[in-house]
Design a protein around this motif. Sequence first.
Motif, PDB file in Angstrom:
ATOM      1  N   VAL A  30       0.865  -1.183   0.000  1.00 15.41           N
ATOM      2  CA  VAL A  30       0.000   0.000   0.000  1.00 15.41           C
ATOM      3  C   VAL A  30       0.899   1.229   0.000  1.00 15.41           C
ATOM      4  O   VAL A  30       2.128   1.116   0.017  1.00 15.41           O
ATOM      5  CB  VAL A  30      -0.950   0.022   1.229  1.00 15.41           C
ATOM      6  CG1 VAL A  30      -1.909  -1.157   1.192  1.00 15.41           C
ATOM      7  CG2 VAL A  30      -0.165   0.035   2.535  1.00 15.41           C
ATOM      8  N   THR A  34      -1.550   5.492   3.161  1.00 20.35           N
ATOM      9  CA  THR A  34      -2.478   4.475   3.652  1.00 20.35           C
ATOM     10  C   THR A  34      -2.018   3.927   4.995  1.00 20.35           C
ATOM     11  O   THR A  34      -2.837   3.656   5.879  1.00 20.35           O
ATOM     12  CB  THR A  34      -2.606   3.335   2.625  1.00 20.35           C
ATOM     13  OG1 THR A  34      -3.087   3.876   1.393  1.00 20.35           O
ATOM     14  CG2 THR A  34      -3.574   2.262   3.107  1.00 20.35           C
ATOM     15  N   ASN A  37      -3.162   6.228   7.607  1.00 18.92           N
ATOM     16  CA  ASN A  37      -4.600   6.034   7.844  1.00 18.92           C
ATOM     17  C   ASN A  37      -4.873   4.779   8.653  1.00 18.92           C
ATOM     18  O   ASN A  37      -5.740   4.763   9.532  1.00 18.92           O
ATOM     19  CB  ASN A  37      -5.342   5.951   6.500  1.00 18.92           C
ATOM     20  CG  ASN A  37      -5.348   7.275   5.754  1.00 18.92           C
ATOM     21  OD1 ASN A  37      -5.191   8.333   6.361  1.00 18.92           O
ATOM     22  ND2 ASN A  37      -5.512   7.221   4.450  1.00 18.92           N
ATOM     23  N   ASN A 556      -9.499  11.924  -1.803  1.00 16.95           N
ATOM     24  CA  ASN A 556     -10.006  10.944  -0.834  1.00 16.95           C
ATOM     25  C   ASN A 556     -11.282  11.460  -0.185  1.00 16.95           C
ATOM     26  O   ASN A 556     -11.769  12.541  -0.501  1.00 16.95           O
ATOM     27  CB  ASN A 556      -8.945  10.628   0.232  1.00 16.95           C
ATOM     28  CG  ASN A 556      -8.421  11.898   0.885  1.00 16.95           C
ATOM     29  OD1 ASN A 556      -9.174  12.829   1.151  1.00 16.95           O
ATOM     30  ND2 ASN A 556      -7.122  11.950   1.115  1.00 16.95           N
TER      31      ASN A 556
END
Length: 631
Positions: A30, A34, A37, A556
Amino acid sequence: MHDKLSDLIRILLKSESTIVSKDLANQLKVSARTIRNYVHEINGLSDSQIISANNTGYYITDRLAATELLRIKQEVGSHIPQNSEERFTYIIQKLLRNSSLDSFSLANELYISYTTLKRAINFINKRLNQWHLKIVSSHDQLSLSGKEYNKRQLFSYSIYRENTGNLLNSAYLEKSFGKETTDKLQTMIDQIIKKYDLQLNEFSYNNLLLHLLILVSRLSIGKTINQSSSPDRSKVGKYTIDLAKSIKKTFSANISASEIQEIDILFKSNANLYSEISNQKYFDKAFTKNIQLIISKVSNMYLVDLSSVKFIQPFSIHLYNLLFRLKHHQTLRNPIKINISNNFPLIYDIATYVAFQINKIWQVKVSEDEIAFIALHIGAEIERQKHNPEKLKAELIVPTYLNIREQVHDFFRRNFTKDITIVKETDETDNNSDFNSYDLIFIIMLQNEKSQTNQKYIQLSPFSLNKQKAKIQAAIDEASLQKKKNLFKKRSLPFFSNDLFWNIDTKTTKEKITKKIYLKMKSLGIVNTSFYSEILQRESMGSTAFNKIAIIHPMNYNSPQTKVAVLLSQQGIEWDDKLVNMVFIISISEEYKDVFRNMYENLMEFLSDEKTFAKVLNAQSIDEFYKDLLL
């Protein structure tokens, strides 16, 4: 908690030193963003900080809490809500179906602490502001506070976001009804479609398969419906007769006349042959009136629309057969009852309400298995609406002599199927019909005053229909645009406000107004601190300006709220190598990511009309903006 989060925790637990985000990203395949997150999501699952970071990388702070998360993941799998969005859906669905919930029991269900539950409730209450609702707690009992109509609006919002797609997933159907039976029916359907050149998209195909599986499961245990009346064979499609013969031969089942009628309606309602259904009278007026009563009550109670002929006809014949079974003390076992009640609770709740209405009207008790069958009809209709919400409903008023009706019907089917559904054909104008049920009414050869005064009525000649294609398409385009505007008004207007509206007459720059709007949105708690850098990143990938309009948004969906900021400028603003007069900056939250695309496309379409653009540009308030945009 999904697998990637578990993998991240395991990697860090095994490491005796910190790990930089780049290395973690490579291991999990990833991006570094990410990973950030994921860390934020993991830390939100516990009262303590599980993962921390310093200038050398990430490391586990609380190994006990991290191990406990992995244990819970292994014990309960992924069906327990693991983040704020999933908990919002879970808790709201439970509160909509229960008058109150015990806080401690709810925390145990979610495998979280009482403190984490309180944080979740605070998050949910911020979301509930748009419906003017709030979760309140009294003696650790949670309840949903607010007006009943607002609760129904929330229910309607939730029902259309419930994952009804699984109901019509072929893999799910194989698991529920058996692979062998499902494969055999699919082969039969494929042969009929090919032989009679029928048009079914993927959704319609799976919907037909679902209901035929229900019928076959009923027949397999000898539960046939032997009604005294039989359908008029001249009105039953040849494809239906062929399929019924195949089912009878393959499954050694006795198919009654009533069930042949049921198969016929299923085919016609899924192969865009709705007008053939509406022109046939299957039930008496009293039964039809009661069906309409039930649909009206569902609409008033849940704000869910089940008025389409695509739902009414298949559901009506199902209910007709259900009442016959109950009269003769027969019930059907539903092989997927538990799956439906557990996985689609809101749909099952509507089905239970329908069963209650059936009991009131016909004084019969509907079993839970039968309620689950009703839920399948409702779920299939809601999923259909998600797949094709913009298709227009049309009525044809056309004479029957000289085969004119057949010619006209075939003309519309060949040329306009993608835009309209013919839900009714008649040879006279019924003054008692529900005018609002149709988006367009085409009058072929018959004269009618209304056709001259209402844009819904389109007068056509039955001769040289090909020469009138442009007229028909123009009417369709206008009706489609109006429908989109009505939907936009219903779904998107709450995202606009006067706090985020400007009409300026001074010269400015792209950078200045972008920064100004960002700071305003941040001060209102609409966006995160990272929002500004995210929209700049999007701009660096390519200009967002088209035809004097700039629509700016991040890549996003992590904003706290979905909102649209509007800035109008008569002078124009230099935007890279273009001059723009309208700027929209859109923040997008996770729960509304599916709304964004429609909102974007609608704004561009509405403002592509020069007259609309000019009117909107002069708007001095958000109310004027709405009015001019949606005229």
